[in-house]
Write a protein that holds these residues in place. Sequence first.
Motif, PDB file in Angstrom:
ATOM      1  N   ALA A 163       7.948   9.133  -7.107  1.00 33.19           N
ATOM      2  CA  ALA A 163       9.166   8.932  -6.669  1.00 33.19           C
ATOM      3  C   ALA A 163      10.295   9.846  -7.276  1.00 33.19           C
ATOM      4  CB  ALA A 163       9.667   7.582  -7.587  1.00 33.19           C
ATOM      5  N   TYR A 259       6.377   5.512   1.522  1.00 29.40           N
ATOM      6  CA  TYR A 259       5.948   4.665   0.358  1.00 29.40           C
ATOM      7  C   TYR A 259       5.695   3.347   0.724  1.00 29.40           C
ATOM      8  CZ  TYR A 259       8.097   8.379  -2.395  1.00 29.40           C
ATOM      9  OH  TYR A 259       8.428   9.661  -2.911  1.00 29.40           O
ATOM     10  N   VAL A 280      11.910   6.124  -2.615  1.00 29.36           N
ATOM     11  CA  VAL A 280      12.021   5.480  -3.926  1.00 29.36           C
ATOM     12  C   VAL A 280      12.930   6.177  -5.125  1.00 29.36           C
ATOM     13  CG1 VAL A 280      10.737   4.189  -5.583  1.00 29.36           C
ATOM     14  CG2 VAL A 280       9.738   4.160  -3.353  1.00 29.36           C
TER      15      VAL A 280
END
Length: 516
Positions: A163, A259, A280
């Motif tokens: 992320a 994701y 993210v």
Amino acid sequence: MPDNTLDYLVIGAGPAGLQLGYFLHRAGRKYLILEAGSAPSQFFRTFPRHRTLISINKKHTGWDDPELNLRMDWNSLLSDDPGLLFTRYSDRYFPHADDLVRYLTDFAQGLNVAYDARVVRVDRQDLFRVTDENGRTYLARRVVVATGVTRPNVPPIPGIETADLYGTASTDPADYTGRRVLVIGKGNSAFETAGNLVETAAVIHVAGPRSVRMAWRTHYVGHLRAINNNLLDSYQLKSQNALLDGDVKRIERQPDGTYLVTVAFARVNEVTKDIPYDRVIVCTGFRFDASIFADACRPDLVIDGRFPAISPAYESVNVPGLYFAGTIMQSRDFKRGTSGFIHGFRYAVRSLHRIMESRHHGMPWPARELPADPGALAAAVIERVNRTSALWQQFGLLADVIVLDGGAARYLEEVPYDLQGPPIGDHGHFAITLEYGPDHDKVDPFDIEVGRISQSDSARAHEGHYLHPVVRHHLPGEPPVAHHVTENLENEWNSQEVHVEPLRAFFARRTAAIPV
């Protein structure tokens, strides 16, 4: 002792290092500030990422008293120069971070700062030996760490390394156009990030295991501030954005770069749910970096290893002579007070300097003499609480102290409340603080159906929820006896009947109870 030995080596030329440097310079101490960057205030050159500070800058207070004005000025450092007030650098209530950088750069002028001197090791034998990345070494009797929190606080979630982090994620809303975005964290950095994307992102979810806590309710300025809470409106008005109350269990990067995130909800029927996202972003705060310390002087850490463990004197609990200044002082009032912010730690740094002056240079804590008369004591307290900015900002943490000695009294300002020994002594004292009432954060201040005590009801002052003065009498071996001065809308405690006389009567009772 080598001639080049410093009294104090300060690591970091951010606001805390500069504030301490100002006091050391004024006292004529042999000191040096080491700064990793090429100029002061490296942190604020990057953060907050969206460049709007949440520290208020209220220029127009209606007051002429510079001490009172500091209650509403959360960015100025303490100095005797009226030109070094941040209110001269910005007119904005929530100023731009670049204005703070400019201010701190000017504040650093004339202080002993060595730039491009990143510290890579702190060791100790008799003296502290500090080495920078260029191989230069410095010897010091005492070290004060003012580096702030420089490492991302990344939760141990499988896959989180894939992320983006708050400190490096793009801040251009166009990069998120039409995307589904998950922001992990529920503090100001998370909502600042989410709010920046409201106009472009298709869906924004903000996730975390704990409930959102609002600063207007808790009185902790690090909880979510109104300036950053626009996303809450869009959530409650069904505009495709949401708060997820639960734990992020896993982050899986898909072959196409998207994701799949597994969330365990805390208060809905779904036990877990896999939710797809395009981006993210991890916004879960920062932590203290202790990697520079050798084993011989490695400080203990607290709060899941995020901050150094410090005594009431702001000294490492396990390394004598190692002190801490600035936002890393907040382990003493974590998520309760203001030590993590300039308007709080500027006073803590002044107290730290007074502690070091007393301990290491034989300089007494600044004090004024008073008659040990109940009326004189009450008048001195009322005068102070009506204008002090230090007790106002460091509520419940710093205290004014009255020490009685025969027919005289000494009035000391801004002593850490739980400091033991000098300058307080062991024979009893009065401690004066400003405090919110117990469980104040459980009361909705905007609910008019919640009853409040009358501001003229001095007998029920201890039931007040809002900030008000508290005077405690400490005697050895006995629990402290407290007197509350009732809260007041304008924070003016001047009524002879409501504020002054009950306090005078308290001093009369308590001074009569002191053993001869």
